[in-house]
Design a protein around this motif. Structure first.
Motif, short mmCIF file in Angstrom:
data_model
loop_
_atom_site.label_atom_id
_atom_site.label_comp_id
_atom_site.label_asym_id
_atom_site.label_seq_id
_atom_site.Cartn_x
_atom_site.Cartn_y
_atom_site.Cartn_z
N ASP A 67 0.83 -1.21 0.00
CA ASP A 67 0.00 0.00 0.00
C ASP A 67 0.86 1.26 0.00
O ASP A 67 0.54 2.24 -0.67
N PHE A 68 1.97 1.22 0.76
CA PHE A 68 2.88 2.37 0.85
C PHE A 68 3.44 2.71 -0.54
O PHE A 68 3.40 3.86 -0.97
N TYR A 69 3.97 1.68 -1.24
CA TYR A 69 4.61 1.96 -2.54
C TYR A 69 3.57 2.33 -3.61
O TYR A 69 3.85 3.16 -4.48
N LYS A 70 2.39 1.77 -3.52
CA LYS A 70 1.33 2.16 -4.45
C LYS A 70 0.99 3.64 -4.25
O LYS A 70 0.85 4.40 -5.23
N ARG A 71 0.87 4.05 -3.00
CA ARG A 71 0.55 5.44 -2.67
C ARG A 71 1.65 6.39 -3.10
O ARG A 71 1.39 7.45 -3.68
N PHE B 249 4.22 10.57 -6.68
CA PHE B 249 5.34 11.02 -7.51
C PHE B 249 4.93 11.19 -8.98
O PHE B 249 5.46 12.05 -9.66
N GLU B 250 3.99 10.37 -9.43
CA GLU B 250 3.49 10.56 -10.80
C GLU B 250 2.78 11.90 -10.91
O GLU B 250 2.95 12.63 -11.89
N ASP B 251 1.97 12.22 -9.92
CA ASP B 251 1.27 13.51 -9.90
C ASP B 251 2.28 14.66 -9.80
O ASP B 251 2.13 15.70 -10.46
#
Length: 581
Positions: A403-407, A412-414
């Motif tokens: 969940d951490f890395y997905k978030r 970072f994409e945004d």
């Protein structure tokens, strides 16, 4: 009522400070302070904590943002009008003045809001109060001992007012009554006669004042048409100043030193004088800028507890700045941790110590500091390996990890797709937590990847090269590299940073245990602290510190076996510095 009690007393909203040379010292500082809180702002030198305090005090201009006290905007108020007091690191005492004059100084130069009273009626009520609470012989004795016959009349009145804590008109009337007292009857009869005469006079004059249209309460404070107490700004009378100085001096154990000058005092005594000068203003907010840094260790310990006791006794709201995390942990109701102008974490001492949000907070808070070492998360996300050891983290950690890395990938994409000045500051905040971007002396070789990009960016920034407006190419390159690493870490084995507090390491002499620990080693140093030892040992090439009970002696000659408490393990993402949670 609950909403009112939870309402912030002091609000700092989006405070920022940019100096004329373009250097930004404070970024988007937000803090709500409740009444009677003891807030400690802590961080290394140059993190912006003192600048923030100076903006609050009105000693430094605010570049942007707002400061409110009970919903009143303070931005454009002068420092002297903000109803606050500040204690500086250097004490800032006047060397030519006595302790009394240093403490009294704010009262002598400022006007203070004072309740406006019907003076004659209030003076009569004060004299009656004295006669009702004291015997007439005691009043005569005090006046004869306190007031010299050779003193000017004004001095006699002032001394009488100071002793009985009454107004000057009341003191003047009391002196006249004592002087003209009937000596042919007993002192008790004189007191009864005077009490009866003054009571009748007070009643008559009160009725006359009401008949003339004056409005006042039972304390003879004048009221306006709305029934509100009327106040006026005026300087305090000398007897009032003296009374307040002695009250403060008693609280701080300074009465024996009131006639001394600063050079005749110790560091702790000078610090108490500086505190007294702040307290005497009777303001709701106290600010302290590293007030204990000039004191020796033993005195710092004493003054820490004295300041907290004083804060509780006077019911103040205190904002305290320090670089000493021990002061922060022992004094604060809440701690604000800062680094490079950014707030890293706000929370109670327990929260900040036990649940650091990133690796900067974890390293900075705690003494000895948290033990930090590099480790690897296995591809399945359920285990952490370090050296020859393996620590099972379980399904809960795997879910947190995923969940951490997905978030973070989404964030970072945004950041990358919408890069602007706000995104640039978000990147700077991340770097303030990881510690990247520091200028060094060129002794260490640059690491590959993200660190190289960060160093190149700061090198370019400090070279004073011309940079095109809104040219964020260097910063975007850093974000792109970090984003690439985050995507890689999401689904494969990857490095992490692991931290564990010294007290979460269980240290035994190897001869006392029959099972294998995380590490077996000989201590490098054993520091006896009284009830326990700090035991230093080497682990994965790093100096680690654990605690060992001083009931049993331990030395560098002993061999130790160390176990880690799994519940005490903190895992940090090396890309963002954040705790994986």
């Amino acid at each position: 009522m609950d909403n009112l009690s939870n309402k912030p007393f002091l609000r700092l909203e989006h405070l920022e400070k940019v100096y004329p040379n373009g250097e930004k010292a404070v970024y988007d500082f937000n803090l709500d302070v409740k009444k009677h809180e003891f807030i400690v702002i802590v961080g290394p030198s140059g993190c912006g904590k003192s600048t923030t305090l100076r903006m609050l005090a009105g000693l430094e201009d605010i570049t942007s943002g707002d400061i409110f006290m009970e919903d009143e905007l303070l931005n454009y108020k002068e420092s002297k009008d903000r109803n606050m007091a500040i204690v500086f690191q250097s004490y800032a005492l006047y060397p030519q003045m006595t302790v009394f004059d240093n403490i009294a100084f704010p009262l002598r130069i400022n006007k203070y809001p004072t309740l406006k009273r019907e003076e004659e009626l209030y003076a009569l009520s004060e004299v009656l109060r004295v006669l009702e609470n004291e015997s007439f012989s005691a009043v005569k004795e005090v006046i004869s001992e306190t007031v010299s016959d050779k003193s000017p009349e004004a001095k006699k009145i002032e001394e009488t007012a100071s002793y009985f804590k009454i107004s000057l008109p009341a003191a003047k009337k009391l002196l006249t009554l004592v002087k003209n007292a009937d000596g042919s009857v007993s002192d008790e009869q004189v007191r009864l006669n005077l009490t009866k005469i003054l009571s009748e006079e007070l009643k008559t004059k009160t009725e006359e004042a009401i008949a003339s249209g004056k409005k006042f309460n039972e304390e003879y404070v004048l009221l306006n048409d709305k029934g509100e107490e009327i106040k006026e700004n005026k300087k305090l009378a000398p007897y009032e100043i003296k009374s307040k100085v002695y009250d403060v001096a008693e609280k701080l154990d300074l009465v024996p030193y009131l006639d001394k000058i600063p050079k005749e005092l110790s560091g702790g005594q000078m610090q108490r004088v500086a505190l007294g000068r702040a307290i005497i203003k009777n303001v709701p907010v106290f600010m302290m800028d590293e007030p204990l840094s000039n004191l020796d260790a033993k005195l710092r310990l004493t003054m820490r507890s004295e300041i907290v006791k004083l804060h509780n006794r006077i019911g103040a709201t205190t904002i305290y700045v320090t670089h000493d995390q021990t002061e922060a942990m022992t004094m604060a109701t809440r701690i604000v941790v800062m680094s490079r102008g950014f707030i890293q974490q706000i929370g109670s001492p327990e929260e900040v110590y036990s649940h650091p949000v990133n690796i900067f907070v974890a390293k900075f808070i705690g003494s000895p500091a948290m033990n930090i070492f590099e480790s690897t998360v296995t591809a399945d996300g359920e285990k952490i390996t370090f050296g020859r050891n393996e620590l099972k983290m379980g399904e809960d950690f795997k879910k947190l990890h995923d969940d951490f890395y997905k978030r973070k990938i989404e964030e970072f994409e945004d950041l990358y797709n919408n890069f602007d000045e706000t995104a640039r500051e978000k990147l700077f905040r991340i770097l303030s937590a990881t510690g990247e971007g520091k200028r060094d002396k060129g002794k260490k070789k640059a690491k590959k990847g993200v660190v190289l990009s960060v160093k190149n960016f700061f090198k370019r920034l400090f070279k004073k090269e011309e940079v095109k407006v809104n040219d964020f190419s260097a910063e975007k390159a850093i974000v792109a590299e970090k984003l690439e690493l985050l995507k890689k870490y999401q689904c494969s084995s990857h490095p992490v940073t692991v931290g564990i507090r010294p007290e979460r390491m269980k240290i035994f002499k190897t001869s006392e245990v029959d099972k294998k620990g995380v590490v077996t080693a000989k201590p490098a140093v054993c520091e006896l602290l009284g009830g326990e030892y700090n035991v230093h040992f080497d682990f994965l090439g790093k100096d680690m510190v654990g605690r060992y009970d001083a009931k049993n002696k331990i030395s560098v000659e002993d061999e130790i076996t160390v176990f880690f408490d799994p519940d005490g393990i903190h895992v940090f993402d090396p890309v963002t510095g954040d705790t994986i949670k």
